[in-house]
Scaffold this motif. Structure first.
Motif, PDB file in Angstrom:
ATOM      1  N   ARG A  62      50.184  40.251  31.197  1.00  0.00           N
ATOM      2  CA  ARG A  62      49.537  40.731  32.308  1.00  0.00           C
ATOM      3  C   ARG A  62      49.986  39.597  33.221  1.00  0.00           C
ATOM      4  O   ARG A  62      49.468  38.242  33.109  1.00  0.00           O
ATOM      5  CB  ARG A  62      48.200  41.186  32.515  1.00  0.00           C
ATOM      6  N   VAL A  63      50.400  39.494  34.790  1.00  0.00           N
ATOM      7  CA  VAL A  63      50.631  38.764  35.709  1.00  0.00           C
ATOM      8  C   VAL A  63      49.168  38.622  36.241  1.00  0.00           C
ATOM      9  O   VAL A  63      48.534  39.744  36.974  1.00  0.00           O
ATOM     10  CB  VAL A  63      51.645  38.974  36.734  1.00  0.00           C
ATOM     11  N   LEU A  64      48.511  37.421  36.242  1.00  0.00           N
ATOM     12  CA  LEU A  64      47.237  37.244  36.903  1.00  0.00           C
ATOM     13  C   LEU A  64      47.155  36.281  37.906  1.00  0.00           C
ATOM     14  O   LEU A  64      45.878  36.451  38.600  1.00  0.00           O
ATOM     15  CB  LEU A  64      46.128  36.884  35.567  1.00  0.00           C
ATOM     16  N   GLN A 405      52.489  43.797  38.091  1.00  0.00           N
ATOM     17  CA  GLN A 405      51.274  43.594  37.054  1.00  0.00           C
ATOM     18  C   GLN A 405      51.737  43.113  35.613  1.00  0.00           C
ATOM     19  O   GLN A 405      51.270  42.381  35.071  1.00  0.00           O
ATOM     20  CB  GLN A 405      51.055  45.255  36.536  1.00  0.00           C
ATOM     21  N   SER A 407      55.362  40.882  33.762  1.00  0.00           N
ATOM     22  CA  SER A 407      56.573  40.173  33.992  1.00  0.00           C
ATOM     23  C   SER A 407      57.840  40.764  33.395  1.00  0.00           C
ATOM     24  O   SER A 407      58.503  40.426  32.682  1.00  0.00           O
ATOM     25  CB  SER A 407      56.334  38.600  33.228  1.00  0.00           C
ATOM     26  N   PRO A 419      50.399  38.753  42.075  1.00  0.00           N
ATOM     27  CA  PRO A 419      49.622  39.589  40.803  1.00  0.00           C
ATOM     28  C   PRO A 419      49.051  40.879  41.608  1.00  0.00           C
ATOM     29  O   PRO A 419      48.462  40.693  42.366  1.00  0.00           O
ATOM     30  CB  PRO A 419      48.488  38.774  40.294  1.00  0.00           C
ATOM     31  N   CYS A 451      44.259  39.211  40.649  1.00  0.00           N
ATOM     32  CA  CYS A 451      45.244  40.342  41.157  1.00  0.00           C
ATOM     33  C   CYS A 451      44.685  41.092  42.236  1.00  0.00           C
ATOM     34  O   CYS A 451      43.249  41.198  42.528  1.00  0.00           O
ATOM     35  CB  CYS A 451      45.238  41.263  40.079  1.00  0.00           C
TER      36      CYS A 451
END
Ligand SMILES: Nc1nc2c(c(=O)[nH]1)N[C@H]1C(S)=C(S)[C@@H](COP(=O)(O)OP(=O)(O)OC[C@H]3O[C@@H](n4cnc5c(=O)[nH]c(N)nc54)[C@H](O)[C@@H]3O)O[C@H]1N2
Ligand SMILES: Nc1nc2c(c(=O)[nH]1)N[C@H]1C(S)=C(S)[C@@H](COP(=O)(O)OP(=O)(O)OC[C@H]3O[C@@H](n4cnc5c(=O)[nH]c(N)nc54)[C@H](O)[C@@H]3O)O[C@H]1N2
Ligand code: SF4
Ligand SMILES: [Mo]
Length: 668
Positions: A62-64, A405, A407, A419, A451
């Motif tokens: 998850r991209v945070l 959300q 990568s 994010p 996010c």
């Protein structure tokens, strides 16, 4: 458990079923997510993909946090930065681009990752902000442009039957649609119809899992459906089963169209479609004798050179049989045109009219673009001519921002990554394109990391850039109230309070519902039959045959385990999907000396992807198939089928021809 909270939400994905879900929250944390048993269309079931949604929100990849690129474009190397730094850099770059090149050098590229009216592609989603900068508009044609356009020409709207009324049909034709994979909730209504004696026919070049469950499967040559429609109507006329009263009262252009039908006897149609004359005749007889007949024709058959025409001509069938009189008759493509929410993108904020960039033309329309802003989209994995897109995305003079959300392959090319929240973490308002309900999605817990939702990201950016236009700062609740305030009778009595309390509400359409029993939303109020010369447009594969070195038509349909490229990184779904396969007919395999299980290159001038051969009579000779949705970087060879999909417009709505590409297959 006492103290547990049940939070109602909606599946945001680009799927006709827009399910209602129930999230159980314990100690402020969502612990389970299930289909809502009370919702008449969801009926308690989600699907193999979304059953794991909560797990997916907690995935390791998850991209945070906001990220800034540190490696070459495409490398996916980033450093973590603060939101403040990200907004600073973005503001400076956007201002500079607007000053030097004008606002149209910005392309806000919005995809179908969420169908929400607040956070996703159905609504405002940043457009007010973009209008302040005079950014190019974005035409979201990737999915249904051709079909919508074809249907609107015939019936004045792309909206047709209430899919729930399939339960009332006595003949059901599943036409270019893989119901059990791409929107399985309709199946319960089909089963109800079957219990009442309905006969189910699937028309598909592939013997899909849906075709397996039908009473009959007609393996049509890709892109020839409009010709089949004419052949079926030829039988209807021979049986004298046309509804003369309906024709006289509710249609126009009949004489001309009738002549075209008469020019399509079953033998001719058999030659075009590859279906035996006997099978065409048999279905024509059923169509002539069975009221009501329900046609489920969806996106598969419009992903061809003549895809708009296919829907245009198929929509004429119930005009001839008079099926539009009956709630269980007609055609269901999408219910979207039944939705009358007030989407106010505030085009009045534009200082002057701006150009429009076309979603499926990313490879060729990016040359003079200086900022590409991607949100809820994964063009490197989902759009046509993926290799050309990657070459464009690698341009050093292009400033690319991706709100994501995960990568994805597209993220790998970003200068800045922002994010994004997932559905259990933000508010949204939804309508389905396969049913007639509105749904409210209440957040079930706080977002992880830093996010932010789409709406909040654009509010913060506007503030950072010092914009004073008040409508840029409308809260999510205010936006939802605006959406519900169109005054359309279908929304009367549906307040935001009610929607939030009840979770979902059926729009005010009768039940059962025959939308065109008394006329059509065309200027004359009549169904417009296609002009004779425009009733069938052959596929590219037929037109290019002989002149192309590639001889196999590739179909890249919905994958059972992914939703477009969403979930393409989910470990469990990937495990189940195994390595990519390409279905090849035994004759084509023999001709090329291919063995089952053998790894091959599927290629044309656009590029190549790797897949393992599955020799199968599920596809006819001349047709090969490999599903969409894999992440290129997680796939052997680093490419998915989109590298061999040409950036070619179909006949209407600039619809892309995902299933109309010629390829060859060679051993690795
Ligand atoms: N599991 C899953 N569900 C999905 C999606 C997904 O990726 N995975 N995607 C979602 C999205 S965005 C959409 S738009 C819909 C798409 O879902 P569908 O409308 O079902 O579209 P496709 O899967 O593209 O194609 C459906 C069927 O049409 C067949 N077909 C292809 N060409 C022709 C033709 O010329 N004539 C006929 N008669 N049939 C043809 C294909 O072989 C395929 O079996 O599904 C949604 N649901
Ligand atoms: N070969 C082939 N390719 C096809 C098709 C085909 O039939 N064959 N079908 C086409 C069709 S029908 C469609 S609709 C397109 C879809 O193409 P896209 O619109 O690019 O959709 P996805 O590939 O699912 O990528 C959506 C991305 O949005 C992200 N996302 C989801 N929700 C949000 C959100 O709330 N905010 C932000 N910022 N991001 C979010 C997801 O993580 C995901 O990476 O693909 C097309 N591609
Ligand atoms: S993807 Fe479709 S079937 Fe699955 S939960 Fe979402 S709306 Fe329902
Ligand atoms: Mo789609």
């Amino acid at each position: 458990m006492p103290g547990d909270l049940r939070v109602l939400g909606a599946c945001p994905l680009d799927c006709p079923d827009t399910c209602s879900w129930v999230v159980t929250v314990e100690h402020g944390r969502p612990v389970s997510l299930r289909g809502n048993p009370d919702h008449p269309y969801t009926r308690g079931a989600l699907c193999v993909k979304v059953n794991r949604y909560l797990e997916h929100t907690r995935a390791d990849d998850r991209v945070l946090h906001p990220l800034r690129r540190t490696g070459p474009k495409g490398s996916g190397r980033f450093e973590r930065i603060t939101w403040e730094e990200a907004l600073d850099e973005i503001s400076v770059r956007l201002r500079g681009i607007v000053e030097e090149h004008g606002g149209e050098a910005i392309w806000p590229y919005l995809g179908t990752g969420s169908l929400g009216y607040l956070q996703g592609c159905e609504g405002v989603a940043g457009r007010r902000f973009w209008n302040m900068l005079g950014a190019s508009k974005h035409y979201l044609n990737i999915c249904s442009g051709a079909g919508n356009s074809g249907l609107r020409r015939t019936t004045g709207t792309a909206a047709g039957m209430d899919p729930e009324n399939f339960a009332l049909a006595r003949l059901i034709v599943l036409w270019g649609t893989n119901t059990l994979t791409s929107g399985h909730h309709l199946w319960k209504f089909i089963q109800e119809a079957r219990a009442g004696g309905a006969y189910v026919v699937a028309i598909d070049p592939i013997r899909t899992r849906t075709a397996d469950q039908a009473d009959e499967h007609l393996a049509i040559r890709p892109g020839t459906d409009a010709a089949l429609a004419l052949g079926l109507l030829n039988v209807v006329l021979a049986e004298n089963a046309q509804d003369e009263e309906f024709l006289a009262e509710h249609t126009e252009g009949w004489d001309d169209f009738r002549e075209e039908i008469l020019r399509h006897p079953v033998e001719r149609v058999a030659g075009i479609t590859g279906i035996s004359a006997e099978a065409v005749h048999r279905l024509g007889i059923r169509l002539a004798r069975t009221r009501p007949t329900a046609l489920r024709a969806t996106h598969g058959l419009q992903r061809h050179a003549g895809g708009g025409t296919a829907l245009r001509t198929i929509a004429a069938i119930p005009g001839v049989t008079g099926d539009w009189r009956h709630p269980g008759g007609g055609i269901a493509f999408s219910t979207s045109d039944h939705v009358h929410l007030a989407v106010d993108r505030r085009d009045d904020l534009l200082a002057r009219p701006v150009r429009t960039r076309v979603m499926t033309k990313l490879a060729s329309q990016l040359d003079d673009v200086k900022c590409l802003w991607v949100y809820a989209a994964n063009p490197a994995g989902s759009s046509p001519d993926a290799n050309a897109i990657k070459r464009q995305l690698a341009r050093e003079d292009l400033f690319t921002v991706v709100m994501e959300q995960f990568s994805t392959d597209t993220v790998d090319y970003a200068d800045i990554v922002l994010p994004a929240t997932m559905q259990t973490e933000h508010m949204d308002l939804h309508a389905g394109y396969g049913h007639l309900y509105l749904l409210w999605n209440e957040p079930a817990g706080p977002p992880p990391g830093e996010c932010l939702s789409t709406t909040e990201t654009f509010r913060r950016l506007a503030r950072h850039m010092g914009m004073t236009e008040p409508s840029l700062y409308d809260s999510d609740v205010e936006l939802a109230e605006q959406l519900l305030s169109s005054g359309h009778p279908s929304l009367e009595g549906i307040s935001l309070d009610r929607l939030r309390k009840e979770g979902w509400v059926r729009m005010n359409y009768p039940r059962p519902f025959a939308p065109f029993a008394d006329g059509f939303p065309t200027p004359s109020g009549r169904l417009r039959f296609p002009p004779a010369k425009e009733a069938y447009v052959p596929p590219h594969a037929v037109r290019a045959a002989g002149s192309s070195p590639y001889r196999l038509t590739l179909i890249t349909p919905a994958s059972h385990l992914f939703l477009n490229t969403t979930f393409g990184n989910n470990p469990e779904l990937r495990r189940r999907a195994k390595d990519p396969v390409v279905l090849v007919n035994p004759a084509d395999a023999a001709e090329r000396g291919l063995a089952g299980g053998q790894r091959v290159r599927v290629h044309n001038d656009g590029g190549e992807f790797l897949a393992d051969v599955e020799i199968s009579d599920r596809v006819a000779a001349g047709v090969v198939a490999s599903p969409k949705g894999r992440w290129p970087k997680l796939t052997p060879g680093g490419a998915n089928p989109n590298v061999v999909v040409a950036e070619r417009d179909g006949d209407m709505g600039r619809g892309p021809a995902f299933h109309d590409n010629l390829v060859e297959i060679s051993p690795v």
